[in-house]
Scaffold this active site. Structure first.
Site, PDB file in Angstrom:
ATOM      1  N   GLY A 260       0.836  -1.208   0.000  1.00  0.00           N
ATOM      2  CA  GLY A 260       0.000   0.000   0.000  1.00  0.00           C
ATOM      3  C   GLY A 260       0.865   1.249   0.000  1.00  0.00           C
ATOM      4  O   GLY A 260       2.025   1.219  -0.419  1.00  0.00           O
TER       5      GLY A 260
ATOM      6  N   VAL B 272       0.898   4.772   5.102  1.00  0.00           N
ATOM      7  CA  VAL B 272       0.355   3.692   5.948  1.00  0.00           C
ATOM      8  C   VAL B 272       1.460   2.673   6.258  1.00  0.00           C
ATOM      9  O   VAL B 272       1.496   2.082   7.344  1.00  0.00           O
ATOM     10  CB  VAL B 272      -0.891   3.044   5.297  1.00  0.00           C
ATOM     11  CG1 VAL B 272      -1.399   1.885   6.137  1.00  0.00           C
ATOM     12  CG2 VAL B 272      -1.998   4.075   5.123  1.00  0.00           C
ATOM     13  N   GLY B 273       2.384   2.521   5.324  1.00  0.00           N
ATOM     14  CA  GLY B 273       3.537   1.625   5.563  1.00  0.00           C
ATOM     15  C   GLY B 273       4.271   2.006   6.845  1.00  0.00           C
ATOM     16  O   GLY B 273       4.702   1.148   7.617  1.00  0.00           O
TER      17      GLY B 273
ATOM     18  N   CYS C 137       1.298   0.114  -9.142  1.00  0.00           N
ATOM     19  CA  CYS C 137       2.437   0.684  -8.393  1.00  0.00           C
ATOM     20  C   CYS C 137       3.658   0.883  -9.268  1.00  0.00           C
ATOM     21  O   CYS C 137       4.446   1.792  -9.038  1.00  0.00           O
ATOM     22  CB  CYS C 137       2.779  -0.208  -7.199  1.00  0.00           C
ATOM     23  SG  CYS C 137       3.133  -1.904  -7.680  1.00  0.00           S
TER      24      CYS C 137
ATOM     25  N   GLU D 248       5.708  -3.236   0.765  1.00  0.00           N
ATOM     26  CA  GLU D 248       5.644  -3.056  -0.695  1.00  0.00           C
ATOM     27  C   GLU D 248       4.889  -1.759  -0.944  1.00  0.00           C
ATOM     28  O   GLU D 248       3.665  -1.718  -0.893  1.00  0.00           O
ATOM     29  CB  GLU D 248       4.907  -4.255  -1.332  1.00  0.00           C
ATOM     30  CG  GLU D 248       5.635  -5.582  -1.170  1.00  0.00           C
ATOM     31  CD  GLU D 248       6.864  -5.701  -2.064  1.00  0.00           C
ATOM     32  OE1 GLU D 248       6.939  -4.990  -3.082  1.00  0.00           O
ATOM     33  OE2 GLU D 248       7.756  -6.489  -1.730  1.00  0.00           O
TER      34      GLU D 248
HETATM   35  P1  NAD Z   1      -5.288   0.927   0.395  1.00  0.00           P
HETATM   36  O1  NAD Z   1      -6.032   2.170   0.742  1.00  0.00           O
HETATM   37  O2  NAD Z   1      -6.035  -0.248  -0.116  1.00  0.00           O
HETATM   38  O3  NAD Z   1      -4.477   0.523   1.697  1.00  0.00           O
HETATM   39  C1  NAD Z   1      -3.721  -0.645   1.743  1.00  0.00           C
HETATM   40  C2  NAD Z   1      -4.101  -1.429   2.970  1.00  0.00           C
HETATM   41  O4  NAD Z   1      -3.829  -0.657   4.128  1.00  0.00           O
HETATM   42  C3  NAD Z   1      -5.575  -1.768   3.012  1.00  0.00           C
HETATM   43  O5  NAD Z   1      -5.708  -3.123   3.364  1.00  0.00           O
HETATM   44  C4  NAD Z   1      -6.144  -0.824   4.038  1.00  0.00           C
HETATM   45  O6  NAD Z   1      -7.224  -1.368   4.735  1.00  0.00           O
HETATM   46  C5  NAD Z   1      -4.969  -0.582   4.971  1.00  0.00           C
HETATM   47  N1  NAD Z   1      -4.997   0.739   5.571  1.00  0.00           N
HETATM   48  C6  NAD Z   1      -5.305   1.906   4.969  1.00  0.00           C
HETATM   49  N2  NAD Z   1      -5.172   2.922   5.851  1.00  0.00           N
HETATM   50  C7  NAD Z   1      -4.776   2.371   7.019  1.00  0.00           C
HETATM   51  C8  NAD Z   1      -4.470   2.912   8.305  1.00  0.00           C
HETATM   52  N3  NAD Z   1      -4.558   4.202   8.556  1.00  0.00           N
HETATM   53  N4  NAD Z   1      -4.061   2.050   9.270  1.00  0.00           N
HETATM   54  C9  NAD Z   1      -3.962   0.734   9.016  1.00  0.00           C
HETATM   55  N5  NAD Z   1      -4.255   0.179   7.811  1.00  0.00           N
HETATM   56  C10 NAD Z   1      -4.653   0.978   6.835  1.00  0.00           C
HETATM   57  O7  NAD Z   1      -4.208   1.146  -0.653  1.00  0.00           O
HETATM   58  P2  NAD Z   1      -3.410   2.405  -0.948  1.00  0.00           P
HETATM   59  O8  NAD Z   1      -2.554   2.669   0.230  1.00  0.00           O
HETATM   60  O9  NAD Z   1      -4.272   3.483  -1.517  1.00  0.00           O
HETATM   61  O10 NAD Z   1      -2.568   1.745  -2.154  1.00  0.00           O
HETATM   62  C11 NAD Z   1      -2.013   2.489  -3.102  1.00  0.00           C
HETATM   63  C12 NAD Z   1      -0.530   2.576  -2.844  1.00  0.00           C
HETATM   64  O11 NAD Z   1       0.006   1.275  -2.760  1.00  0.00           O
HETATM   65  C13 NAD Z   1       0.215   3.270  -3.951  1.00  0.00           C
HETATM   66  O12 NAD Z   1       1.201   4.076  -3.409  1.00  0.00           O
HETATM   67  C14 NAD Z   1       0.860   2.108  -4.710  1.00  0.00           C
HETATM   68  O13 NAD Z   1       2.012   2.469  -5.418  1.00  0.00           O
HETATM   69  C15 NAD Z   1       1.136   1.158  -3.591  1.00  0.00           C
HETATM   70  N6  NAD Z   1       1.223  -0.190  -4.102  1.00  0.00           N
HETATM   71  C16 NAD Z   1       2.417  -0.818  -4.025  1.00  0.00           C
HETATM   72  C17 NAD Z   1       2.540  -2.092  -4.541  1.00  0.00           C
HETATM   73  C18 NAD Z   1       3.852  -2.822  -4.485  1.00  0.00           C
HETATM   74  O14 NAD Z   1       3.830  -4.030  -4.724  1.00  0.00           O
HETATM   75  N7  NAD Z   1       4.953  -2.168  -4.185  1.00  0.00           N
HETATM   76  C19 NAD Z   1       1.445  -2.714  -5.125  1.00  0.00           C
HETATM   77  C20 NAD Z   1       0.247  -2.035  -5.172  1.00  0.00           C
HETATM   78  C21 NAD Z   1       0.126  -0.773  -4.647  1.00  0.00           C
END
Ligand code: NAD
Length: 407
Positions: free
Chosen positions: A153, A157-158, A209, A175
């Protein structure tokens, strides 16, 4: 994977993102099937304890590195490839002998529900379970103690995930995302380069991503790219792009509005159309953007491709190195010296020369980011290793023979 499961997941992907059947299979379901097959083919050799080289002190001893499961693994998925990003890590975790709790993204609701229905049908619920929910549920889950966490994600959030994991010193793979640049020089066959770049940009409507985020090139190259791009987009999606069955929709209104705002930067050279009622955004190319424009500050994650002008390869390298380390970097040039110059002088999770996205599909290449784009990597054997604790073991006999050798 059974045919019914494939269709069930493809229908869910169509509901969430209006993904075509073909795209669902190519970018999600078939990748998962390939990863399962690869694990089945190689699991025996992956599991085998390693026999490391001995030194003089341990000549009479036995040295082994055992592949222990980490224990209970938490996998948190993202919405953009909701099937693949949930199941690919699970395959590695199961192969390495772990129990898994999957928390798919609530944003791709239909896919999350489909996974929650299918997984208990085929896997032992005592060992593998799916937790549905959003921020509140994930926050609660993260209070629990796990032996490993793999999160996919956003970088913001990471950081939360890593800090929650810190409480128990739980190791993590993150990731994440970022802005992945594309460099194009004048040596390329532009009809081929434009095709490959726009395919990578438009698949999943740019919600990928590792999508090419922005282009760096000279003004002359920009002119050639834009002219070719018009032809390529016409060929891919026809006159009326909105009617094309091959263009996904933006996942939700929040992301749609964010993308429409980003289109206000620079000048529209190609595309620019959108329709809020359908969350449709036409593949769009922007020129005359500034590094300080919002479109050059945040990850785009949509079918908009800005072009930044640079004077040469050195200039491009300087620009890339002045920013956060990208998840991936695409280099389009036939000049081997320029390829080496860019490979040697930039840092990114991965690189693909003269194509886009394909580095993700190769199970012998580790997939992961660096710096703000992530930590750790998985896919194929790298997944198995991620979810494995390498237990070093020295076995000595109680025979006195080796006494003088080792002390
Ligand atoms: P998202 O909103 O689906 O969040 C990812 C996960 O985090 C979800 O399961 C969500 O429930 C959880 N989450 C969200 N906010 C949270 C919080 N405050 N506390 C705890 N958990 C929480 O996805 P996103 O973050 O919008 O994803 C998009 C991002 O992910 C982009 O930056 C994209 O580049 C990156 N991404 C990376 C990869 C990779 O493999 N490197 C793949 C896909 C997406």
């Amino acid at each position: 994977m059974c045919t019914e499961c494939g269709s069930y997941l493809a229908n869910a992907l169509a509901t969430d993102l209006r993904k075509s059947k073909m795209e669902s299979y190519i970018t999600e379901i078939n990748l998962v099937i390939g990863e399962i097959q690869n694990a089945l083919d190689h699991l025996k050799s992956w599991m085998e304890p390693e026999k490391p080289k001995k030194n003089v002190m341990t000549l009479l001893d036995t040295l082994r590195i055992y592949n222990d499961p980490r224990g209970v693994v938490l996998i948190i998925g993202a919405w953009n490839y909701p099937v693949q990003l949930s199941l690919m890590p699970i395959i590695g975790a199961i192969a390495a002998g772990n129990c898994v709790i999957l928390k798919p993204s609530e944003v791709a609701n239909a896919s999350a529900k489909a996974l929650a229905e299918l997984i208990p049908k085929y896997l032992d619920s005592e060992c593998y379970s799916v937790v549905l929910g959003g921020v509140a549920e994930t926050t609660e889950l993260l209070k629990e103690r796990f032996d490993y966490i793999l999160y996919t994600g956003s970088s913001s959030v990471g950081k939360l995930v890593r800090s929650a994991a810190n409480q128990y010193l739980t190791p993590v793979t993150l990731e994440l995302g970022g802005k992945s640049p594309v460099y194009i020089d004048s040596t390329v066959d532009m009809s081929v380069a434009a095709r490959r770049i726009l395919w990578g940009k438009c698949i999943n409507s740019g919600q990928t991503c590792i999508a090419p985020d922005y282009v760096l090139c000279t003004r002359d190259v920009q002119y050639m790219f834009v002219e070719e791009a018009k032809k390529v987009l016409q060929e891919f999606y026809g006159d009326n792009k909105k009617e094309s069955p091959d263009l996904c929709r933006i996942i939700n209104d929040k992301h749609f509005e964010r993308l429409v705002d980003l289109m206000k930067d620079g000048e529209i050279a190609v595309g620019g159309g959108y329709d809020a009622s359908d969350r449709f955004i036409e593949p769009t190319i922007l020129t005359n953007v500034k590094p300080t424009d919002p479109i050059m500050q945040e990850e785009i994650f949509g079918p908009i491709l800005p072009i930044m002008n640079v004077d040469n390869a050195y200039d491009a390298i300087k620009f890339i190195n002045s920013r956060e380390r990208p998840l991936t970097f695409y280099i389009f040039t036939t000049d081997k010296t320029v390829q080496s110059l860019m490979l040697d002088n930039t840092v990114s999770g991965s690189v693909c020369v003269n194509d886009t996205m394909l580095q993700f599909c190769v199970d012998t290449l580790p997939f992961g980011g660096v710096g703000q784009s992530g930590m750790g990597a998985y896919h194929g054997k790298y997944s198995f290793d991620t979810f494995t604790h390498k237990k070093s073991c020295l076995i000595k006999s109680l025979n006195k023979l080796g006494e003088n050798l080792s002390r």
